[in-house]
Design a protein around this motif. Structure first.
Motif, mmCIF file in Angstrom:
data_model
loop_
_atom_site.group_PDB
_atom_site.id
_atom_site.type_symbol
_atom_site.label_atom_id
_atom_site.label_comp_id
_atom_site.label_asym_id
_atom_site.label_seq_id
_atom_site.Cartn_x
_atom_site.Cartn_y
_atom_site.Cartn_z
ATOM 1 N N THR A 7 139.220 32.001 -9.946
ATOM 2 C CA THR A 7 140.201 31.006 -10.238
ATOM 3 C C THR A 7 141.475 32.439 -10.625
ATOM 4 O O THR A 7 140.779 33.082 -11.506
ATOM 5 C CB THR A 7 140.724 30.322 -11.239
ATOM 6 O OG1 THR A 7 139.553 29.092 -10.637
ATOM 7 C CG2 THR A 7 141.717 29.365 -11.574
ATOM 8 N N ALA A 8 142.458 32.552 -9.744
ATOM 9 C CA ALA A 8 142.986 33.666 -10.241
ATOM 10 C C ALA A 8 143.905 33.570 -12.117
ATOM 11 O O ALA A 8 143.945 32.224 -12.410
ATOM 12 C CB ALA A 8 144.608 33.828 -9.462
ATOM 13 N N ALA A 9 143.651 34.523 -12.808
ATOM 14 C CA ALA A 9 144.132 34.503 -13.673
ATOM 15 C C ALA A 9 145.797 34.204 -14.028
ATOM 16 O O ALA A 9 146.356 34.604 -13.238
ATOM 17 C CB ALA A 9 144.425 35.645 -14.946
ATOM 18 N N ASP A 10 146.270 33.057 -15.145
ATOM 19 C CA ASP A 10 147.688 32.603 -14.549
ATOM 20 C C ASP A 10 148.477 33.272 -15.719
ATOM 21 O O ASP A 10 148.231 34.702 -16.737
ATOM 22 C CB ASP A 10 147.929 31.000 -15.229
ATOM 23 C CG ASP A 10 149.343 30.401 -14.649
ATOM 24 O OD1 ASP A 10 150.146 31.105 -14.281
ATOM 25 O OD2 ASP A 10 149.766 29.685 -15.996
ATOM 26 N N PHE A 11 149.737 33.837 -15.421
ATOM 27 C CA PHE A 11 150.262 34.798 -16.090
ATOM 28 C C PHE A 11 152.023 34.464 -15.881
ATOM 29 O O PHE A 11 152.355 33.761 -14.975
ATOM 30 C CB PHE A 11 150.661 36.292 -15.683
ATOM 31 C CG PHE A 11 150.601 36.756 -14.558
ATOM 32 C CD1 PHE A 11 152.076 36.777 -13.731
ATOM 33 C CD2 PHE A 11 149.611 36.716 -13.654
ATOM 34 C CE1 PHE A 11 152.441 37.038 -12.419
ATOM 35 C CE2 PHE A 11 150.010 36.879 -12.262
ATOM 36 C CZ PHE A 11 151.384 37.184 -11.746
ATOM 37 N N LEU A 25 153.075 32.251 -12.387
ATOM 38 C CA LEU A 25 152.411 32.620 -11.070
ATOM 39 C C LEU A 25 151.711 30.156 -11.130
ATOM 40 O O LEU A 25 152.204 30.257 -9.555
ATOM 41 C CB LEU A 25 150.446 32.735 -11.239
ATOM 42 C CG LEU A 25 149.772 32.921 -10.312
ATOM 43 C CD1 LEU A 25 150.039 33.293 -8.709
ATOM 44 C CD2 LEU A 25 148.442 33.908 -10.659
ATOM 45 N N SER A 26 151.644 29.833 -11.749
ATOM 46 C CA SER A 26 150.966 28.470 -11.613
ATOM 47 C C SER A 26 151.789 27.505 -11.280
ATOM 48 O O SER A 26 151.512 27.086 -9.723
ATOM 49 C CB SER A 26 150.183 27.905 -12.632
ATOM 50 O OG SER A 26 151.244 28.131 -13.871
ATOM 51 N N ILE A 94 157.249 41.954 -9.066
ATOM 52 C CA ILE A 94 156.552 41.677 -11.301
ATOM 53 C C ILE A 94 156.932 42.854 -12.347
ATOM 54 O O ILE A 94 155.885 43.075 -11.769
ATOM 55 C CB ILE A 94 155.266 40.671 -10.796
ATOM 56 C CG1 ILE A 94 156.038 39.607 -10.198
ATOM 57 C CG2 ILE A 94 154.759 40.275 -11.892
ATOM 58 C CD1 ILE A 94 154.279 38.149 -9.349
ATOM 59 N N SER A 95 157.142 42.514 -13.193
ATOM 60 C CA SER A 95 157.153 43.602 -14.122
ATOM 61 C C SER A 95 155.938 42.723 -15.328
ATOM 62 O O SER A 95 156.170 42.348 -15.854
ATOM 63 C CB SER A 95 158.534 43.782 -14.966
ATOM 64 O OG SER A 95 158.287 44.139 -16.438
ATOM 65 N N ASP A 96 154.850 43.507 -14.782
ATOM 66 C CA ASP A 96 154.179 43.540 -15.959
ATOM 67 C C ASP A 96 153.810 45.016 -17.337
ATOM 68 O O ASP A 96 152.944 46.229 -17.247
ATOM 69 C CB ASP A 96 152.779 44.151 -15.593
ATOM 70 C CG ASP A 96 150.821 43.884 -16.476
ATOM 71 O OD1 ASP A 96 151.917 43.015 -17.777
ATOM 72 O OD2 ASP A 96 150.148 44.145 -16.311
ATOM 73 N N TYR A 97 154.999 45.101 -18.006
ATOM 74 C CA TYR A 97 154.957 46.263 -18.618
ATOM 75 C C TYR A 97 155.013 46.003 -20.352
ATOM 76 O O TYR A 97 154.405 47.226 -20.699
ATOM 77 C CB TYR A 97 156.890 45.970 -19.660
ATOM 78 C CG TYR A 97 157.711 46.772 -20.205
ATOM 79 C CD1 TYR A 97 157.640 48.052 -19.060
ATOM 80 C CD2 TYR A 97 157.745 46.365 -21.383
ATOM 81 C CE1 TYR A 97 158.726 48.943 -20.009
ATOM 82 C CE2 TYR A 97 158.249 47.432 -21.960
ATOM 83 C CZ TYR A 97 159.073 49.300 -21.254
ATOM 84 O OH TYR A 97 158.890 50.881 -21.532
ATOM 85 N N ASN A 98 154.225 45.315 -20.305
ATOM 86 C CA ASN A 98 152.955 45.219 -21.610
ATOM 87 C C ASN A 98 151.671 44.907 -21.193
ATOM 88 O O ASN A 98 151.165 45.119 -21.974
ATOM 89 C CB ASN A 98 152.988 44.462 -22.853
ATOM 90 C CG ASN A 98 154.786 43.770 -22.983
ATOM 91 O OD1 ASN A 98 155.398 44.734 -23.536
ATOM 92 N ND2 ASN A 98 154.840 42.854 -23.099
ATOM 93 N N GLY A 99 151.793 44.731 -19.885
ATOM 94 C CA GLY A 99 150.425 46.584 -19.414
ATOM 95 C C GLY A 99 149.267 43.866 -19.304
ATOM 96 O O GLY A 99 148.006 44.611 -19.044
ATOM 97 N N GLU A 100 149.916 43.357 -19.291
ATOM 98 C CA GLU A 100 148.910 41.819 -19.939
ATOM 99 C C GLU A 100 148.106 41.330 -18.666
ATOM 100 O O GLU A 100 146.977 40.893 -18.455
ATOM 101 C CB GLU A 100 149.369 40.932 -20.652
ATOM 102 C CG GLU A 100 150.121 41.065 -22.011
ATOM 103 C CD GLU A 100 151.056 40.250 -22.936
ATOM 104 O OE1 GLU A 100 151.603 40.121 -22.387
ATOM 105 O OE2 GLU A 100 151.787 40.677 -23.878
ATOM 106 N N ILE A 101 149.391 41.480 -17.665
ATOM 107 C CA ILE A 101 148.230 40.900 -16.234
ATOM 108 C C ILE A 101 147.288 42.382 -15.381
ATOM 109 O O ILE A 101 146.261 41.568 -14.656
ATOM 110 C CB ILE A 101 149.274 41.058 -14.965
ATOM 111 C CG1 ILE A 101 150.171 40.328 -15.726
ATOM 112 C CG2 ILE A 101 148.626 40.176 -13.776
ATOM 113 C CD1 ILE A 101 151.669 39.958 -15.024
#
Length: 159
Positions: A7-11, A25-26, A94-101
């Protein structure tokens, strides 16, 4: 690192699409799936520009499959909008500026010799309407592009 069948991690993150919107995403799965998430290390770099332009060149084919392409990087949404404009990209970034994704997907890499840390490995995930990853490709070599025919076939299979 997620694999096919996971399952893809939601973000939730900023989406640069000419404006800046919130992307979850969800919430996009029902209308946008299959979703192609194309992670790249950084805007305005040679291979990343080539890759995103290759996805743009194939965008009509993805649209014919009702698949939605999104690029993902650590760049700010403002940088990503400029990157979109300069390369005439018609899909959102999509900007993952904080690197969480990147962290959730386990695809972090460093360019220590350049003092750059925590960017995305070049990776592509295709996610179906149920949130399942139906295709996963991750490269340890930032100079290698994905097999675009393979990504397109995976999107067709997930449709």
């Amino acid at each position: 690192m997620p694999e096919t069948g996971d399952t893809a991690a939601d973000f939730t993150a900023p989406l640069a699409n000419g404006d800046i919107e919130e992307f979850t995403l969800s919430e996009r799965l029902e209308d946008d799936a299959p979703i192609v998430l194309a992670f790249f290390p950084g805007a305005f770099t040679s291979v990343c520009t080539t890759e995103m332009c290759a996805f743009q060149d194939r965008l009509a084919s993805f649209n014919d499959l009702d698949a939605t392409v999104y690029g993902v990087s650590r760049d700010s949404p403002f940088t990503l909008n400029e990157f979109r404009d300069q390369n005439e990209l018609e899909f959102g970034l999509i900007s993952d500026y904080n690197g969480e994704i990147i962290d959730d997907y386990g695809i972090e890499m460093d360019f220590a010799d350049l003092g750059v840390y925590g960017v995305a490995k070049r990776s592509v995930f295709v996610i179906d309407g149920d949130g399942e990853i139906t295709y996963a490709w991750v490269s340890d070599d930032p100079g290698v592009e994905p097999d675009y025919d393979e990504v397109e076939a995976a999107a067709e299979d997930a449709a």
